[in-house]
Design a protein around this motif. Structure first.
Motif, mmCIF file in Angstrom:
data_model
loop_
_atom_site.group_PDB
_atom_site.id
_atom_site.type_symbol
_atom_site.label_atom_id
_atom_site.label_comp_id
_atom_site.label_asym_id
_atom_site.label_seq_id
_atom_site.Cartn_x
_atom_site.Cartn_y
_atom_site.Cartn_z
ATOM 1 N N TYR A 1 -5.688 -0.486 -4.971
ATOM 2 C CA TYR A 1 -5.584 -0.096 -3.567
ATOM 3 C C TYR A 1 -6.344 -1.055 -2.658
ATOM 4 C CZ TYR A 1 -3.467 4.419 -4.675
ATOM 5 O OH TYR A 1 -2.609 5.409 -5.100
ATOM 6 N N LEU B 1 2.068 2.060 -3.490
ATOM 7 C CA LEU B 1 1.057 2.705 -4.319
ATOM 8 C C LEU B 1 0.905 4.176 -3.958
ATOM 9 C CD1 LEU B 1 -1.714 -0.053 -4.322
ATOM 10 C CD2 LEU B 1 -0.316 0.652 -6.280
ATOM 11 N N VAL B 2 0.891 4.466 -2.658
ATOM 12 C CA VAL B 2 0.702 5.850 -2.214
ATOM 13 C C VAL B 2 1.878 6.727 -2.640
ATOM 14 C CG1 VAL B 2 0.490 7.338 -0.193
ATOM 15 C CG2 VAL B 2 -0.768 5.189 -0.283
ATOM 16 N N LEU C 1 0.838 -1.207 0.000
ATOM 17 C CA LEU C 1 0.000 0.000 0.000
ATOM 18 C C LEU C 1 0.865 1.247 0.000
ATOM 19 C CD1 LEU C 1 -2.768 1.312 0.122
ATOM 20 C CD2 LEU C 1 -2.771 0.978 2.606
ATOM 21 N N CYS D 1 -3.921 4.697 -10.386
ATOM 22 C CA CYS D 1 -4.275 3.323 -10.059
ATOM 23 C C CYS D 1 -5.781 3.241 -9.890
ATOM 24 C CB CYS D 1 -3.598 2.864 -8.767
ATOM 25 S SG CYS D 1 -1.802 2.744 -8.853
ATOM 26 N N SER E 1 -9.263 1.600 -8.267
ATOM 27 C CA SER E 1 -9.583 1.291 -6.874
ATOM 28 C C SER E 1 -9.184 -0.121 -6.493
ATOM 29 C CB SER E 1 -11.085 1.489 -6.630
ATOM 30 O OG SER E 1 -11.451 2.835 -6.800
#
Length: 275
Positions: A134, A122-123, A119, A129, A131
């Motif tokens: 995430y 990704l952040v 996570l 991206c 949904s």
């Protein structure tokens, strides 16, 4: 190291996916006091030390291990402070089955660690991206939290040999030698353990293998040097134990989903937007 150095404060990064919201807090001193208006899942990427209190209990000193899972139920009052802090993930908007349970912190869980690191990647990447991208690590984190709520984790076996004092000793050894050669054998020798047993005990206590943890710490040091304004990526690579600029860039992309140069540009843009 070459290049003018201008410190850039790393921003708080926030992501909302449906009813879930995630915050990635940078390493910095903090003091917080609040009553949770909904359940909170926390994950500490780094060791932290300070003082805290849950549910009106007395304030006690704490030293949290790296890759530790935490939980605060709705309505629980919390106080926490640390002079250094540590990179921390906060997740809200999830639902749990059964009773809300009691607050806890510093739980080692390798599956939760893998999901939290995914996570964070990704952040930090800023890449578009959907949904679903995430949701996968978020759901995995909530499932691991539910598992801890349903049943106390088994802490016997190899994890028992990695006491808090031993883990602190190993962390300090790693931090002191991030810029040079370091092997798991040397870490095991420091505690008088076999390499295999040490690796199992470390992962059980810290949520990551020794190799993965050392790489995480080297990347954390590189991020701090980038934020400090050092421009020479070759110098940063050598100062953090990477063999070259290319080696650093590859590790950055694989673990954090972004290149060092793009990461630095993101810090500069955040500084302009948040004076």
């Amino acid at each position: 190291m070459k290049g003018a150095a201008t410190m850039v404060r790393e921003p708080i990064r926030r992501v909302t996916v449906g009813r879930w919201s995630a915050e990635l807090l940078p390493r910095q001193p903090y003091e917080a006091q609040y009553v949770a208006d909904r359940p909170i899942l926390g994950f500490a990427f780094e060791s932290q030390a300070g003082a805290h209190a849950y549910a009106s209990d007395r304030i006690r000193p704490f030293r949290a291990r790296p890759n530790g899972l935490a939980y605060v139920p709705k309505g629980c009052d919390v106080f926490s402070r640390s002079s250094a802090g540590g990179e921390y993930l906060i997740l809200r908007g999830f639902e749990l089955k059964g009773p809300s349970g009691v607050p806890f912190s510093d739980r080692s869980d390798s599956a939760a660690a893998a999901a939290a690191h995914a996570l964070r990647r990704l952040v930090l990447s800023h890449a578009p991206c959907d949904s679903l991208s995430y949701e996968a690590p978020i759901i995995a984190l909530v499932e691991r939290l539910q598992s801890h709520m349903d049943q106390e984790p088994d802490r016997r076996g190899a994890a028992d040999s990695m006491t808090a004092a031993r883990l602190k000793r190993i962390e300090e050894m790693i931090e002191a030698r991030l810029g040079g050669a370091l092997t798991v054998q040397e870490l095991a020798d420091e505690l008088g353990l076999s390499t295999g047993f040490f690796a199992r005990a470390f992962k059980a206590a810290a949520g990551r293998s020794p190799h993965a943890y050392i790489l995480d710490r080297r990347l954390a040091r590189a991020r701090a040097l980038l934020a400090s304004g050092i421009k020479d990526l070759c110098a940063i690579a050598l100062a953090t134990g990477f063999s070259s600029h290319a080696h650093l860039t590859t590790a950055f992309r694989q673990r954090l989903g972004i290149s060092p140069s793009a990461y630095r540009r993101g810090l500069a843009a955040a500084a302009v937007g948040h004076p």
